[in-house]
Design a protein around this motif. Structure first.
Motif, PDB file in Angstrom:
ATOM      1  N   ASP A  43       6.465 -21.944 -46.847  1.00  0.00           N
ATOM      2  CA  ASP A  43       7.232 -22.512 -45.783  1.00  0.00           C
ATOM      3  C   ASP A  43       8.415 -23.489 -45.891  1.00  0.00           C
ATOM      4  N   THR A  44       9.682 -23.716 -45.795  1.00  0.00           N
ATOM      5  CA  THR A  44      10.159 -23.594 -45.590  1.00  0.00           C
ATOM      6  C   THR A  44      10.684 -25.212 -44.790  1.00  0.00           C
ATOM      7  N   GLY A  45       9.679 -24.562 -42.949  1.00  0.00           N
ATOM      8  CA  GLY A  45       9.847 -25.431 -42.395  1.00  0.00           C
ATOM      9  C   GLY A  45      11.138 -24.799 -40.930  1.00  0.00           C
ATOM     10  N   LEU A  83      12.825 -25.298 -52.184  1.00  0.00           N
ATOM     11  CA  LEU A  83      12.409 -25.461 -51.104  1.00  0.00           C
ATOM     12  C   LEU A  83      11.321 -24.316 -51.216  1.00  0.00           C
ATOM     13  N   LYS A  84      11.837 -23.366 -52.162  1.00  0.00           N
ATOM     14  CA  LYS A  84      10.781 -21.883 -52.467  1.00  0.00           C
ATOM     15  C   LYS A  84      10.278 -21.819 -53.921  1.00  0.00           C
ATOM     16  N   LEU A  85      11.555 -21.651 -54.575  1.00  0.00           N
ATOM     17  CA  LEU A  85      10.884 -21.525 -56.088  1.00  0.00           C
ATOM     18  C   LEU A  85      10.488 -22.879 -56.309  1.00  0.00           C
ATOM     19  N   GLY A  97      20.047 -11.504 -51.214  1.00  0.00           N
ATOM     20  CA  GLY A  97      19.524 -12.416 -50.683  1.00  0.00           C
ATOM     21  C   GLY A  97      18.367 -12.894 -52.120  1.00  0.00           C
ATOM     22  N   CYS A  98      17.494 -13.315 -52.068  1.00  0.00           N
ATOM     23  CA  CYS A  98      16.744 -14.261 -52.683  1.00  0.00           C
ATOM     24  C   CYS A  98      15.582 -13.330 -52.671  1.00  0.00           C
ATOM     25  N   LEU A  99      14.609 -12.999 -53.266  1.00  0.00           N
ATOM     26  CA  LEU A  99      13.606 -11.751 -53.388  1.00  0.00           C
ATOM     27  C   LEU A  99      12.424 -12.932 -52.679  1.00  0.00           C
ATOM     28  N   ILE A 100      12.400 -13.566 -53.015  1.00  0.00           N
ATOM     29  CA  ILE A 100      11.369 -15.320 -52.774  1.00  0.00           C
ATOM     30  C   ILE A 100      11.470 -15.525 -50.797  1.00  0.00           C
ATOM     31  N   CYS A 101      12.542 -14.983 -50.820  1.00  0.00           N
ATOM     32  CA  CYS A 101      13.011 -15.321 -49.163  1.00  0.00           C
ATOM     33  C   CYS A 101      12.816 -14.756 -48.670  1.00  0.00           C
ATOM     34  N   SER A 102      13.278 -12.934 -48.478  1.00  0.00           N
ATOM     35  CA  SER A 102      13.614 -11.896 -47.749  1.00  0.00           C
ATOM     36  C   SER A 102      13.207 -10.332 -47.899  1.00  0.00           C
ATOM     37  N   GLY A 146      13.044 -16.136 -42.861  1.00  0.00           N
ATOM     38  CA  GLY A 146      13.784 -16.880 -44.042  1.00  0.00           C
ATOM     39  C   GLY A 146      14.045 -17.335 -43.472  1.00  0.00           C
ATOM     40  N   CYS A 147      14.910 -18.223 -43.065  1.00  0.00           N
ATOM     41  CA  CYS A 147      15.119 -20.002 -42.356  1.00  0.00           C
ATOM     42  C   CYS A 147      16.021 -19.493 -41.156  1.00  0.00           C
ATOM     43  N   PHE A 148      15.650 -19.129 -39.992  1.00  0.00           N
ATOM     44  CA  PHE A 148      16.787 -19.192 -38.974  1.00  0.00           C
ATOM     45  C   PHE A 148      18.192 -19.000 -39.158  1.00  0.00           C
ATOM     46  N   PHE A 149      18.372 -20.673 -39.637  1.00  0.00           N
ATOM     47  CA  PHE A 149      19.956 -20.434 -40.278  1.00  0.00           C
ATOM     48  C   PHE A 149      20.690 -19.986 -41.478  1.00  0.00           C
ATOM     49  N   CYS A 150      19.759 -18.728 -42.024  1.00  0.00           N
ATOM     50  CA  CYS A 150      19.907 -17.849 -43.597  1.00  0.00           C
ATOM     51  C   CYS A 150      21.744 -17.877 -43.071  1.00  0.00           C
ATOM     52  N   PHE A 151      22.182 -18.250 -44.486  1.00  0.00           N
ATOM     53  CA  PHE A 151      24.094 -17.693 -44.356  1.00  0.00           C
ATOM     54  C   PHE A 151      23.656 -16.285 -44.375  1.00  0.00           C
ATOM     55  N   TYR A 152      22.620 -16.077 -45.466  1.00  0.00           N
ATOM     56  CA  TYR A 152      22.592 -14.453 -45.399  1.00  0.00           C
ATOM     57  C   TYR A 152      22.682 -13.255 -44.438  1.00  0.00           C
ATOM     58  N   GLN A 153      22.331 -13.904 -43.172  1.00  0.00           N
ATOM     59  CA  GLN A 153      22.773 -12.877 -42.171  1.00  0.00           C
ATOM     60  C   GLN A 153      23.715 -12.863 -41.810  1.00  0.00           C
ATOM     61  N   ARG A 162      25.462 -21.900 -53.609  1.00  0.00           N
ATOM     62  CA  ARG A 162      25.024 -23.288 -53.798  1.00  0.00           C
ATOM     63  C   ARG A 162      23.621 -23.457 -53.261  1.00  0.00           C
ATOM     64  N   ARG A 163      23.207 -22.695 -53.623  1.00  0.00           N
ATOM     65  CA  ARG A 163      21.627 -21.906 -53.246  1.00  0.00           C
ATOM     66  C   ARG A 163      20.381 -23.333 -53.657  1.00  0.00           C
ATOM     67  N   TRP A 164      20.635 -24.313 -52.983  1.00  0.00           N
ATOM     68  CA  TRP A 164      20.208 -25.392 -54.181  1.00  0.00           C
ATOM     69  C   TRP A 164      18.330 -25.265 -52.720  1.00  0.00           C
ATOM     70  N   CYS A 165      18.972 -24.392 -51.209  1.00  0.00           N
ATOM     71  CA  CYS A 165      17.345 -24.299 -50.640  1.00  0.00           C
ATOM     72  C   CYS A 165      16.472 -23.359 -51.011  1.00  0.00           C
ATOM     73  N   THR A 166      16.748 -22.377 -51.934  1.00  0.00           N
ATOM     74  CA  THR A 166      16.074 -21.655 -52.191  1.00  0.00           C
ATOM     75  C   THR A 166      14.948 -22.509 -53.681  1.00  0.00           C
ATOM     76  N   LYS A 167      15.492 -23.040 -54.444  1.00  0.00           N
ATOM     77  CA  LYS A 167      15.584 -23.465 -55.466  1.00  0.00           C
ATOM     78  C   LYS A 167      14.428 -24.899 -55.044  1.00  0.00           C
TER      79      LYS A 167
HETATM   80  S1  SF4 Z   1      15.692 -17.694 -45.547  1.00  0.00           S
HETATM   81 FE1  SF4 Z   1      18.234 -18.480 -46.793  1.00  0.00          FE
HETATM   82  S2  SF4 Z   1      18.461 -20.306 -46.565  1.00  0.00           S
HETATM   83 FE2  SF4 Z   1      16.125 -20.638 -46.584  1.00  0.00          FE
HETATM   84  S3  SF4 Z   1      15.849 -21.077 -48.427  1.00  0.00           S
HETATM   85 FE3  SF4 Z   1      15.724 -18.804 -48.611  1.00  0.00          FE
HETATM   86  S4  SF4 Z   1      18.210 -18.484 -48.687  1.00  0.00           S
HETATM   87 FE4  SF4 Z   1      18.220 -20.779 -48.261  1.00  0.00          FE
END
Ligand code: SF4
Length: 269
Positions: free
Chosen positions: A37-39, A92-94, A263-268, A167-174, A85-90
């Motif tokens: 949960d990234t919150g 908040l998730k990994l 996208g990252c498997l762990i997020c989506s 994933g996060c509501f603001f995910c840049f992959y959307q 610059r995918r520090w979020c996945t690293k």
């Molecule tokens: S859902 Fe998107 S913004 Fe959230 S951690 Fe994963 S890659 Fe980053």
């Protein structure tokens, strides 16, 4: 004595990992279910995870990181995360996943399907072995939908208003059309994403969530109309393509997923 091997399934709030949990419910009794949960997830994601827990009859452990998104944004100099610059996945998730797993041997079940060519951004810790049951058993998208329907869980509710990924509501992959829909469905979340963008613009080179335009630019009525027009045109093109597909591919719904499935498997998943 050999250490016990743990069995872990990470749930993203997406349909494929949920279907995998249901698929394996009676096959791997000792499975541990976790949700990173990234919150910053969509409200529907929290609801989906709760309903899935009820169906599984099991607790789903939340590996919420000690330090939230805002902390890491500050650490990274207010630089918004992006594909490069995918520090979020690293962070908040990994990392929370690896902390939860520890150093003992673990089998990590991943919901990649047999009909997708995605490669993932997953942990490379040597004690973690990733396995792909859907791929091994040849399950494709239509099978995943069937598993979800039969279980009573169905698809995540965010898919009903046109958001394709968890994933996060603001995910840049959307996609841009998904930003338009986010603004319509959850204007307050869109505003929150704008605040992050403004904060980032003050101390970076004006990084934006979406490519080549800020959320302020994207929400202008004429730009929204253009994005919707482009999306409709793209759908039409894909519908035409679909009529040219072999029947087997149509039956498997092979072309229904958005084309962009990075996208990252762990997020989506
Ligand atoms: S859902 Fe998107 S913004 Fe959230 S951690 Fe994963 S890659 Fe980053």
């Amino acid at each position: 004595m050999e250490p016990t091997i743990r069995h872990i399934l990470s749930l993203s709030g997406g349909k494929d990992s949920a279907a995998l949990a249901i698929y394996l419910r009676d096959r791997v009794a000792e499975m541990e279910y976790i949700f990173h949960d990234t919150g910053k997830e969509l409200p529907e994601t929290y609801d989906y995870i709760a309903r899935l827990g009820d169906i599984l009859g099991r607790d789903i452990v939340r590996t919420t990181p000690d330090d939230p998104f805002d902390h890491w944004l500050a650490v990274y100099g207010d630089m918004l995360p992006s594909n490069h610059r995918r520090w979020c996945t690293k962070m908040l998730k990994l990392k929370p996943f690896e902390a939860y797993v520890g150093d003992g041997p673990v089998i990590n079940y991943v919901g990649l399907r047999a009909d997708e060519a995605r490669t993932g951004y997953i942990s490379t810790k040597p004690n973690i072995t990733a396995v792909y049951p859907f791929r091994e058993d040849g399950l494709v998208r239509a099978d995943i939908i069937r598993i979800l329907e039969e279980s009573g869980l169905g698809l995540p509710a965010y898919m009903h208003w046109g958001r394709s990924r968890s994933g996060c509501f603001f995910c840049f992959y959307q996609q841009k059309i998904e930003w338009v829909r986010l603004k319509r469905k959850y204007p307050e979340l869109y505003e929150e994403a704008k605040v992050y963008e403004a904060r980032s613009a003050e101390s970076t080179q004006g990084f934006t969530w979406a490519q080549n335009e800020s959320l302020e630019e994207l929400e202008r009525p004429e730009r929204v109309a253009e994005i919707e027009k482009n999306w409709a045109r793209d759908q039409e093109r894909r519908r035409k393509l679909r009529s040219d597909l072999p029947l087997a591919a149509v039956l498997a719904d092979a072309d229904v997923e958005p084309e962009e499935r990075e996208g990252c498997l762990i997020c989506s998943l």
